[in-house]
Design a protein around this motif. Structure first.
Motif, PDB file in Angstrom:
ATOM      1  N   GLY A   1      -2.847  -8.609  -1.395  1.00 50.14           N
ATOM      2  CA  GLY A   1      -2.676  -7.103  -0.995  1.00 50.14           C
ATOM      3  C   GLY A   1      -3.866  -6.009  -0.858  1.00 50.14           C
ATOM      4  N   THR A   2      -3.678  -5.082  -0.446  1.00 49.27           N
ATOM      5  CA  THR A   2      -4.559  -4.026  -0.326  1.00 49.27           C
ATOM      6  C   THR A   2      -4.157  -2.849  -0.892  1.00 49.27           C
ATOM      7  OG1 THR A   2      -5.640  -4.917   1.620  1.00 49.27           O
ATOM      8  CG2 THR A   2      -6.165  -2.708   1.273  1.00 49.27           C
ATOM      9  N   TYR A   3      -4.667  -2.286  -2.116  1.00 48.23           N
ATOM     10  CA  TYR A   3      -4.027  -1.258  -2.852  1.00 48.23           C
ATOM     11  C   TYR A   3      -4.974   0.090  -2.929  1.00 48.23           C
ATOM     12  CZ  TYR A   3      -1.186  -5.127  -3.645  1.00 48.23           C
ATOM     13  OH  TYR A   3      -0.216  -6.129  -3.469  1.00 48.23           O
ATOM     14  N   VAL A   4      -5.494   0.403  -1.669  1.00 46.72           N
ATOM     15  CA  VAL A   4      -6.259   1.743  -1.862  1.00 46.72           C
ATOM     16  C   VAL A   4      -5.483   3.028  -1.954  1.00 46.72           C
ATOM     17  CG1 VAL A   4      -8.049   3.236  -0.650  1.00 46.72           C
ATOM     18  CG2 VAL A   4      -8.355   0.795  -0.794  1.00 46.72           C
TER      19      VAL A   4
ATOM     20  N   HIS B   1      -8.198  -6.507  -6.306  1.00 44.05           N
ATOM     21  CA  HIS B   1      -7.295  -6.794  -4.921  1.00 44.05           C
ATOM     22  C   HIS B   1      -7.814  -7.494  -3.970  1.00 44.05           C
ATOM     23  CE1 HIS B   1      -8.230  -3.091  -2.134  1.00 44.05           C
ATOM     24  NE2 HIS B   1      -9.260  -3.852  -2.476  1.00 44.05           N
ATOM     25  N   MET B   2      -7.116  -8.222  -3.015  1.00 38.97           N
ATOM     26  CA  MET B   2      -7.915  -9.287  -2.157  1.00 38.97           C
ATOM     27  C   MET B   2      -8.337  -8.708  -0.801  1.00 38.97           C
ATOM     28  SD  MET B   2      -5.329 -12.703  -3.016  1.00 38.97           S
ATOM     29  CE  MET B   2      -6.541 -13.746  -2.040  1.00 38.97           C
TER      30      MET B   2
ATOM     31  N   PRO C   1     -10.548  -2.591  -7.110  1.00 38.11           N
ATOM     32  CA  PRO C   1      -9.352  -2.985  -6.848  1.00 38.11           C
ATOM     33  C   PRO C   1      -8.426  -1.955  -6.035  1.00 38.11           C
ATOM     34  CG  PRO C   1      -9.175  -2.117  -9.002  1.00 38.11           C
ATOM     35  CD  PRO C   1     -10.495  -2.160  -8.359  1.00 38.11           C
ATOM     36  N   GLY C   2      -9.088  -1.074  -5.655  1.00 40.26           N
ATOM     37  CA  GLY C   2      -8.081   0.040  -4.850  1.00 40.26           C
ATOM     38  C   GLY C   2      -7.629   1.256  -5.638  1.00 40.26           C
ATOM     39  N   ALA C   3      -7.871   2.214  -5.149  1.00 40.45           N
ATOM     40  CA  ALA C   3      -7.778   3.556  -6.145  1.00 40.45           C
ATOM     41  C   ALA C   3      -6.194   3.579  -6.626  1.00 40.45           C
ATOM     42  CB  ALA C   3      -8.147   4.887  -5.507  1.00 40.45           C
ATOM     43  N   ALA C   4      -5.235   3.259  -5.623  1.00 37.33           N
ATOM     44  CA  ALA C   4      -3.844   3.491  -6.072  1.00 37.33           C
ATOM     45  C   ALA C   4      -3.335   2.291  -7.199  1.00 37.33           C
ATOM     46  CB  ALA C   4      -2.876   3.266  -4.824  1.00 37.33           C
TER      47      ALA C   4
END
Length: 377
Positions: free
Chosen positions: A159-162, A76-77, A204-207
């Motif tokens: 996006g940000t996908y934590v 993820h960015m 890439p974020g946990a979610a």
């Protein structure tokens, strides 16, 4: 993304007698090793090229890798989760990313090979990546993941996908792009990994990472892969040029086996020596770069049940906590929180939800892929 060091990856390309490992690129004039065999072309007109989105020219000559591509790394960015899903926003994203990487990080060009916007637009990142994908022979040397930049296709997702998950349009386009990359480079759905499988990062974020088994299944179905062609376990091929949470797991396990190694996620000289000694003592081919080969992993990991204690349990707890299971603490005791997290991960990967840390469960825990994940459930 995090600042990369291209020299590290030039070193990785010199392994195993490969000789000249990079090929100079000036603009779009590419020269390739004589042995490179191009794959059949494909319709990739849906990917917006660097020229189409108005990319700046690279600040320095780029290079083509002379070793085979063996995986996809998804990112993820860490950019905002915008609600503008237009093509104009996708173009702005590509330009903003290039500016950040060139002006902020000091890189020669955009770090990743391809970018997917929240609206589902797919754009070329590093110049030459689309041409190389079309040819299917060798990839551009990139700057998205130290140690993997010469052998992994990097895909950044806007996006940000934590805690949040990507929009459906992004996921659909990511599947389409992964399928194209697999077809052109001869890869498979089990060759898809996340950034933190090879790097100490939240990306890439946990979610988002929880969706990777589903992402792989969709790619697997689109490719029409025969289940028999999937290895029982596809382990992350960690080597001395990477540092990641999975490296720390290896260090916990080496310490459990009696080796005096630091437990710090850094693949240092002591860890290299310990891995190679373990390989030698177990009749496994000793790898010049201390690569964690499947045989190495499978002899190193001990199966754990509810009564397990010690460093192997700490290893499980450490990486589960890193990868989103915040309720898990590193205690060395196989407690209820650890068992519940293991069962959840087993369910995600299509494994028996029994809480036992089998060899296949270990593989899923450290970022690998198992054949069971692709079976109908």
């Amino acid at each position: 993304m995090h600042v990369d060091h291209s020299e590290l990856d030039r070193r990785t390309l010199l392994r195993a007698g490969l000789g000249a490992a990079t090929v100079a690129v000036v603009g779009s004039e590419l020269a390739f090793p004589a042995a490179a065999q191009a794959a059949p072309g494909a319709d990739l007109d849906w990917i917006i090229s660097c020229d189409e989105w108005g990319a700046r020219p690279p600040a320095d000559p780029l290079s083509v890798s002379a070793i085979a591509t063996n995986k996809i790394i998804v990112h993820h960015m860490a950019f905002p989760n915008v609600t503008d899903y237009s093509e104009a926003q996708a173009v702005k994203l590509a330009r903003d990313c290039q500016d950040l990487h060139m002006d902020g990080n000091g890189w020669s060009d955009t770090g990743q090979h391809f970018t997917v916007s929240r609206g589902g637009y797919v754009l070329e990142g590093r110049r030459g990546s689309l041409e190389r994908l079309q040819a299917g022979d060798r990839q551009m040397i990139s700057a998205h993941c130290p140690g993997e930049n010469g052998r992994a296709i990097g895909i950044e997702n806007e996006g940000t996908y934590v805690t949040e998950t990507p929009p459906q349009a992004l996921l659909d386009s990511l599947v389409k792009l992964c399928v194209a990359v697999c077809q052109q480079y001869g890869l498979h759905a089990h060759d898809i990994f996340g950034h933190w499988d090879f790097r100490n990062t939240q990306c890439p974020g946990a979610a988002f990472y929880r969706q990777f088994p589903t992402l792989r299944r969709r790619v697997f179905a689109a490719l029409g892969t025969d289940l028999a062609d999937v290895p029982a376990r596809r382990w992350p091929d960690l080597w001395r040029f990477v540092s990641s949470p999975a490296v720390q797991v290896v260090q916990y396990l080496l310490a459990h086996r009696g080796y005096a190694v630091p437990v710090n996620s850094v693949f240092d000289a002591a860890t290299v020596a310990a891995v190679q000694d373990w390989q030698y003592r177990n009749g496994i081919p000793v790898d010049v770069d201390a690569t964690l080969t499947p045989q190495t992993w499978e002899t190193l990991v001990p199966e754990l049940d509810k009564d397990a204690t010690g460093l192997p349990v700490s290893a499980v707890q450490f990486i589960l906590a890193i990868k989103g299971y915040a309720e898990v603490a590193v205690t060395g005791e196989y407690d209820h929180a650890t068992r519940t997290a293991v069962q959840d991960l087993q369910a995600l990967h299509g494994l028996p939800r029994n809480g036992k840390v089998t060899t296949s469960t270990w593989c899923a825990i450290v970022g690998g892929v198992t054949r069971q994940s692709f079976k109908r459930h």
